[in-house]
Scaffold this active site. Structure first.
Site, PDB file in Angstrom:
ATOM      1  N   GLU A 112      14.545  23.641  -4.212  1.00 23.03           N
ATOM      2  CA  GLU A 112      14.111  22.311  -4.640  1.00 23.03           C
ATOM      3  C   GLU A 112      15.284  21.642  -5.341  1.00 23.03           C
ATOM      4  O   GLU A 112      15.634  22.006  -6.463  1.00 23.03           O
ATOM      5  CB  GLU A 112      12.909  22.393  -5.583  1.00 23.03           C
ATOM      6  CG  GLU A 112      12.452  21.026  -6.084  1.00 23.03           C
ATOM      7  CD  GLU A 112      11.400  21.098  -7.171  1.00 23.03           C
ATOM      8  OE1 GLU A 112      11.351  20.151  -7.988  1.00 23.03           O
ATOM      9  OE2 GLU A 112      10.642  22.091  -7.225  1.00 23.03           O
TER      10      GLU A 112
ATOM     11  N   LYS B 183       1.594  20.771  -7.782  1.00 20.97           N
ATOM     12  CA  LYS B 183       2.482  21.404  -8.757  1.00 20.97           C
ATOM     13  C   LYS B 183       1.855  21.206 -10.134  1.00 20.97           C
ATOM     14  O   LYS B 183       1.547  20.068 -10.509  1.00 20.97           O
ATOM     15  CB  LYS B 183       3.861  20.742  -8.687  1.00 20.97           C
ATOM     16  CG  LYS B 183       4.785  21.014  -9.870  1.00 20.97           C
ATOM     17  CD  LYS B 183       6.062  20.204  -9.693  1.00 20.97           C
ATOM     18  CE  LYS B 183       6.946  20.249 -10.927  1.00 20.97           C
ATOM     19  NZ  LYS B 183       8.201  19.508 -10.705  1.00 20.97           N
TER      20      LYS B 183
END
Length: 226
Positions: free
Chosen positions: A57, A145
């Site tokens: 990420e 998330k």
């Protein structure tokens, strides 16, 4: 733009949830990367990959974020590269153009959720409350998330969310470390974790790639022992 006016993506929200599942379940750990120097892009990614972490990420917290995504997609096609810290629709469009394979946000707005609905790239939106989950749920999101995870209740919060939201799965990020990562990964509604304990800024600054590789390998071994 109304639902009728909005261009319909080829992938359904269920398809995109399945794609997020595939990415996260294979990764288990998502290193949250901020590139301070352009010359660090490839050696840092190579060190993580050598340690067994091949899904990245890359955040837009620095001026090199977009460039890093482009470079990694072009020169390290074997890696899965996503974009993090995407805050609005224009940033979403930019990482999409750069080749990001998934998008992660720290929080939600109606606009960013709609951008994820419109896009072919799966979005993992950041939430910390039941109300935020419901906002995403109404648009078809089933993967989120949890951020910042530890401050937002951590393992206990995720367990509690499992009651009313039985079909939701999470990537807890924020405060995940070697001492608690196995507790998170033991939960049935956790698919992976986001963290950065193998990304010590002094190691990166000094080019200590061997140490990053070793720490990455230790993280994978810790999960393998779960």
């Amino acid at each position: 733009m109304t639902t009728l006016e909005r261009p319909q993506p080829k992938l359904s929200m269920a398809d995109k949830a399945a794609r997020i599942d595939a990415i996260c379940e294979k990764a288990r750990i998502l290193p949250v990367i901020t590139i301070a120097r352009e010359e660090d892009i490839l050696p840092l990614a190579d060190a993580l990959a050598a340690g067994g972490i091949r899904t990245l990420e890359v955040t837009l917290r620095s001026q090199h974020g977009l460039k890093a995504i482009q470079v990694l997609r072009e020169q390290r096609p074997e890696l899965c590269v996503g974009a993090g810290t995407v805050l609005d629709r224009s940033m979403f469009a930019a990482v999409e153009a750069a080749g990001a394979q998934f998008v992660v946000t720290p929080g939600i707005t109606e606009d960013i959720l709609e951008a994820g609905v419109d896009s072919e790239i799966p979005l993992l939106p950041g939430i910390s409350t039941p109300s935020e989950i419901m906002m995403g749920y109404a648009l078809g999101y089933r993967r989120f998330k949890l951020f910042p995870a530890e401050i937002s209740g951590g393992v206990a919060a995720i367990k509690a969310f499992g009651g009313p939201f039985g079909d939701i799965r999470f990537c807890p990020t924020g405060g995940v470390n070697p001492a608690n990562v196995r507790n998170y990964m033991a939960l049935p509604n956790v698919m992976c974790v986001g963290t950065g304990w193998m990304l010590d800024s002094s190691w990166i600054k000094n080019g200590d790639w061997a140490r990053i590789e070793a720490c990455s390998a230790e993280a994978i071994a810790l999960l393998d022992a779960n």
